[in-house]
Motif scaffolding. Structure first.
Motif, PDB file in Angstrom:
ATOM      1  N   LEU A 178      34.179  16.404 -49.556  1.00 54.46           N
ATOM      2  CA  LEU A 178      34.398  15.509 -48.429  1.00 54.46           C
ATOM      3  C   LEU A 178      33.885  14.101 -48.687  1.00 54.46           C
ATOM      4  CD1 LEU A 178      34.983  18.266 -47.102  1.00 54.46           C
ATOM      5  CD2 LEU A 178      33.941  17.356 -45.009  1.00 54.46           C
ATOM      6  N   SER A 179      33.323  13.865 -49.871  1.00 63.59           N
ATOM      7  CA  SER A 179      32.846  12.521 -50.181  1.00 63.59           C
ATOM      8  C   SER A 179      33.963  11.616 -50.686  1.00 63.59           C
ATOM      9  CB  SER A 179      31.730  12.590 -51.229  1.00 63.59           C
ATOM     10  OG  SER A 179      32.226  13.113 -52.466  1.00 63.59           O
ATOM     11  N   VAL A 180      35.149  12.178 -50.940  1.00 59.78           N
ATOM     12  CA  VAL A 180      36.278  11.390 -51.433  1.00 59.78           C
ATOM     13  C   VAL A 180      37.476  11.595 -50.516  1.00 59.78           C
ATOM     14  CG1 VAL A 180      35.494  11.498 -53.831  1.00 59.78           C
ATOM     15  CG2 VAL A 180      37.029  13.266 -52.951  1.00 59.78           C
ATOM     16  N   ARG A 181      38.468  10.749 -50.672  1.00 58.96           N
ATOM     17  CA  ARG A 181      39.695  10.850 -49.883  1.00 58.96           C
ATOM     18  C   ARG A 181      40.623  11.877 -50.511  1.00 58.96           C
ATOM     19  NH1 ARG A 181      44.737   8.298 -50.202  1.00 58.96           N
ATOM     20  NH2 ARG A 181      45.777   7.931 -48.181  1.00 58.96           N
ATOM     21  N   CYS A 182      41.271  12.661 -49.657  1.00 55.09           N
ATOM     22  CA  CYS A 182      42.194  13.676 -50.137  1.00 55.09           C
ATOM     23  C   CYS A 182      43.570  13.046 -50.342  1.00 55.09           C
ATOM     24  CB  CYS A 182      42.290  14.840 -49.151  1.00 55.09           C
ATOM     25  SG  CYS A 182      43.383  16.179 -49.711  1.00 55.09           S
ATOM     26  N   ASP A 183      44.094  13.144 -51.574  1.00 61.24           N
ATOM     27  CA  ASP A 183      45.405  12.573 -51.862  1.00 61.24           C
ATOM     28  C   ASP A 183      46.547  13.416 -51.313  1.00 61.24           C
ATOM     29  OD1 ASP A 183      44.193  10.486 -53.190  1.00 61.24           O
ATOM     30  OD2 ASP A 183      44.302  11.464 -55.159  1.00 61.24           O
ATOM     31  N   TRP A 184      46.254  14.662 -50.934  1.00 61.22           N
ATOM     32  CA  TRP A 184      47.323  15.545 -50.454  1.00 61.22           C
ATOM     33  C   TRP A 184      47.565  15.361 -48.951  1.00 61.22           C
ATOM     34  CZ3 TRP A 184      51.160  18.408 -52.217  1.00 61.22           C
ATOM     35  CH2 TRP A 184      51.741  19.350 -51.362  1.00 61.22           C
ATOM     36  N   CYS A 185      46.497  15.500 -48.157  1.00 61.26           N
ATOM     37  CA  CYS A 185      46.665  15.395 -46.696  1.00 61.26           C
ATOM     38  C   CYS A 185      46.197  14.058 -46.138  1.00 61.26           C
ATOM     39  CB  CYS A 185      45.934  16.538 -45.993  1.00 61.26           C
ATOM     40  SG  CYS A 185      44.139  16.495 -46.189  1.00 61.26           S
ATOM     41  N   LYS A 186      45.725  13.151 -47.014  1.00 61.11           N
ATOM     42  CA  LYS A 186      45.285  11.812 -46.629  1.00 61.11           C
ATOM     43  C   LYS A 186      44.040  11.823 -45.747  1.00 61.11           C
ATOM     44  CE  LYS A 186      49.017  10.589 -48.741  1.00 61.11           C
ATOM     45  NZ  LYS A 186      48.936  10.174 -50.162  1.00 61.11           N
ATOM     46  N   ALA A 187      43.235  12.899 -45.807  1.00 64.13           N
ATOM     47  CA  ALA A 187      41.991  12.940 -45.028  1.00 64.13           C
ATOM     48  C   ALA A 187      41.001  11.937 -45.606  1.00 64.13           C
ATOM     49  CB  ALA A 187      41.396  14.339 -45.054  1.00 64.13           C
ATOM     50  N   PRO A 192      37.481  16.693 -42.686  1.00 62.18           N
ATOM     51  CA  PRO A 192      37.991  17.894 -43.369  1.00 62.18           C
ATOM     52  C   PRO A 192      39.470  17.756 -43.691  1.00 62.18           C
ATOM     53  CG  PRO A 192      37.749  18.319 -41.028  1.00 62.18           C
ATOM     54  CD  PRO A 192      37.172  16.957 -41.272  1.00 62.18           C
ATOM     55  N   CYS A 193      39.891  18.484 -44.673  1.00 60.97           N
ATOM     56  CA  CYS A 193      41.317  18.520 -44.995  1.00 60.97           C
ATOM     57  C   CYS A 193      42.086  19.197 -43.856  1.00 60.97           C
ATOM     58  CB  CYS A 193      41.546  19.274 -46.305  1.00 60.97           C
ATOM     59  SG  CYS A 193      40.992  18.387 -47.782  1.00 60.97           S
ATOM     60  N   ARG A 194      43.375  18.845 -43.770  1.00 60.42           N
ATOM     61  CA  ARG A 194      44.195  19.375 -42.678  1.00 60.42           C
ATOM     62  C   ARG A 194      45.408  20.117 -43.237  1.00 60.42           C
ATOM     63  NH1 ARG A 194      43.023  17.841 -37.641  1.00 60.42           N
ATOM     64  NH2 ARG A 194      41.411  16.254 -37.372  1.00 60.42           N
ATOM     65  N   ARG A 195      45.797  21.149 -42.513  1.00 61.73           N
ATOM     66  CA  ARG A 195      46.969  21.954 -42.868  1.00 61.73           C
ATOM     67  C   ARG A 195      48.130  21.463 -42.015  1.00 61.73           C
ATOM     68  NH1 ARG A 195      44.909  26.164 -41.704  1.00 61.73           N
ATOM     69  NH2 ARG A 195      44.213  26.928 -43.751  1.00 61.73           N
ATOM     70  N   ARG A 196      49.164  20.954 -42.677  1.00 61.26           N
ATOM     71  CA  ARG A 196      50.295  20.390 -41.961  1.00 61.26           C
ATOM     72  C   ARG A 196      51.355  21.453 -41.699  1.00 61.26           C
ATOM     73  NH1 ARG A 196      51.648  15.268 -45.638  1.00 61.26           N
ATOM     74  NH2 ARG A 196      51.324  16.872 -47.244  1.00 61.26           N
ATOM     75  N   VAL A 204      56.380  16.481 -39.801  1.00 68.15           N
ATOM     76  CA  VAL A 204      55.082  17.086 -39.513  1.00 68.15           C
ATOM     77  C   VAL A 204      54.960  17.280 -38.010  1.00 68.15           C
ATOM     78  CG1 VAL A 204      52.594  16.846 -39.704  1.00 68.15           C
ATOM     79  CG2 VAL A 204      54.060  16.023 -41.555  1.00 68.15           C
ATOM     80  N   ARG A 205      54.808  18.510 -37.567  1.00 66.45           N
ATOM     81  CA  ARG A 205      54.706  18.810 -36.142  1.00 66.45           C
ATOM     82  C   ARG A 205      53.267  18.973 -35.698  1.00 66.45           C
ATOM     83  NH1 ARG A 205      58.835  23.288 -34.148  1.00 66.45           N
ATOM     84  NH2 ARG A 205      58.019  22.387 -32.214  1.00 66.45           N
ATOM     85  N   ALA A 206      52.381  19.404 -36.592  1.00 65.41           N
ATOM     86  CA  ALA A 206      50.980  19.606 -36.226  1.00 65.41           C
ATOM     87  C   ALA A 206      50.146  19.586 -37.493  1.00 65.41           C
ATOM     88  CB  ALA A 206      50.788  20.925 -35.475  1.00 65.41           C
ATOM     89  N   ALA A 207      48.885  19.297 -37.328  1.00 65.78           N
ATOM     90  CA  ALA A 207      47.932  19.295 -38.445  1.00 65.78           C
ATOM     91  C   ALA A 207      46.623  19.874 -37.944  1.00 65.78           C
ATOM     92  CB  ALA A 207      47.732  17.880 -38.989  1.00 65.78           C
ATOM     93  N   THR A 208      46.230  21.000 -38.488  1.00 70.15           N
ATOM     94  CA  THR A 208      45.000  21.670 -38.079  1.00 70.15           C
ATOM     95  C   THR A 208      43.973  21.587 -39.199  1.00 70.15           C
ATOM     96  OG1 THR A 208      45.846  23.784 -38.892  1.00 70.15           O
ATOM     97  CG2 THR A 208      46.237  23.251 -36.574  1.00 70.15           C
ATOM     98  N   PRO A 209      42.687  21.471 -38.878  1.00 64.59           N
ATOM     99  CA  PRO A 209      41.653  21.377 -39.919  1.00 64.59           C
ATOM    100  C   PRO A 209      41.584  22.644 -40.765  1.00 64.59           C
ATOM    101  CG  PRO A 209      40.808  20.670 -37.774  1.00 64.59           C
ATOM    102  CD  PRO A 209      42.131  21.313 -37.523  1.00 64.59           C
TER     103      PRO A 209
END
Length: 238
Positions: A178-187, A192-196, A204-209
C-alpha cells in the motif's frame, strides 16, 4: 465573599465614599444582607489580577454615582469571560478511556481558570522537541506504541482486512504494497486495491475493496523497497 468579607468591603468603601455608610443598625444589617446575596459568588481577591477593593476604588474615582453591588459583579463577570476566552484546554493527564475522569479534569481546569486561581493555558506552538509532554501520557504512548491499543487492533482486524494484511506484512519484513500506487486498479498509496465489476457493455459498474493487493502492486513495492541496514551490500572480495 462571605459576610465578614462583605463587611470589610463595605467598611473600605465607606472610608472612600461616606454616602454608603449606614448609621442605623437595622439599615446596616439590611445592606450587609443585600450585598452578600448579590456578591456571594464573587471573591474578594484572586492570585491573578482580581481585587474587589480595586474595582470599588476605581468606580468611586470615575463615577459620581453611589456604588452598587452590580458595579462589582459586572467587572467580575467580564474578568471571568476574558480569562475563559484566552484559555486553551490542555490535554488532561487522565486516561482517555476513562470518560468521567477525563471530563472531570477538563471541567476542574476551566473552573480554576474562571475563578482566578489558575492562569489560562495558552495554545503551544508546534515545535520539533518533546518539551512539556505529560509524563503519564508519554508512558502510555510507550506502552501502547500506537493510537490504537493492541486488543482493539486485533478486534478490528476482521473489519479492515487490507489494513491488517499491511500491518502483518510490515511485521514480517515483507514489502508494503500500500506504499505505492497500483497500476492495475489505480488505487492511490495508502488505499486498498479494488475489485472492479464490469457490466454487459464492458463498463465498470462497481468497485469493492480487496482484502489483498494485486500481485503487480506487490512486485512494484518489492522493487522500490529500500534495503534495510542489515541487508546493506557487503564489500566485494577480490
Amino acid at each position: 465573599m462571605d459576610r465578614r468579607e462583605i463587611a470589610a468591603l463595605l467598611a473600605y468603601i465607606g472610608r472612600l465614599d461616606p454616602r454608603t455608610i449606614r448609621t442605623d443598625q437595622g439599615e446596616a444589617r439590611d445592606q450587609l444582607a443585600q450585598w452578600h446575596e448579590l456578591l456571594g459568588d464573587v471573591p474578594m481577591a484572586t492570585p491573578h489580577g482580581w481585587d474587589a477593593r480595586v474595582v470599588a476604588r476605581q468606580h468611586i474615582r470615575t463615577s459620581p454615582y453611589q456604588i452598587l453591588p452590580a458595579d462589582v459583579s459586572r467587572p467580575w463577570d467580564s474578568y471571568r469571560r476574558d480569562r475563559l476566552a484566552r484559555h486553551c484546554d490542555p490535554t488532561p493527564s487522565a486516561d482517555p478511556d476513562d470518560q468521567r475522569a477525563w471530563t472531570a479534569e477538563l471541567v476542574g481546569t476551566r473552573r480554576a481558570v474562571a475563578a482566578g486561581t489558575a492562569q489560562p493555558a495558552q495554545a503551544r506552538a508546534i515545535s520539533s522537541g518533546r518539551e512539556g509532554i505529560d509524563p503519564g501520557l508519554e508512558a502510555m504512548v510507550r506502552e501502547v506504541d500506537s493510537c490504537i491499543p493492541p486488543a482493539a487492533r486485533v478486534a478490528l482486524a476482521p473489519y479492515r482486512p487490507a489494513r491488517a494484511a499491511r500491518e502483518m506484512a510490515v511485521i514480517l519484513g515483507e514489502p508494503d504494497a500500500l506504499s505505492v500506487r497500483c497500476d492495475w486498479c489505480k488505487a492511490q498509496p495508502g488505499e486498498p486495491c479494488r475489485r472492479r465489476r464490469l457490466g454487459p457493455d464492458d463498463g465498470v459498474r462497481a468497485a469493492t475493496p480487496r482484502g489483498t493487493p494485486h500481485p503487480g502492486r506487490l512486485d512494484l513495492a518489492a522493487a522500490r523497497r529500500t534495503p534495510r541496514d542489515d541487508e546493506a551490500e557487503q564489500p566485494s572480495m577480490a
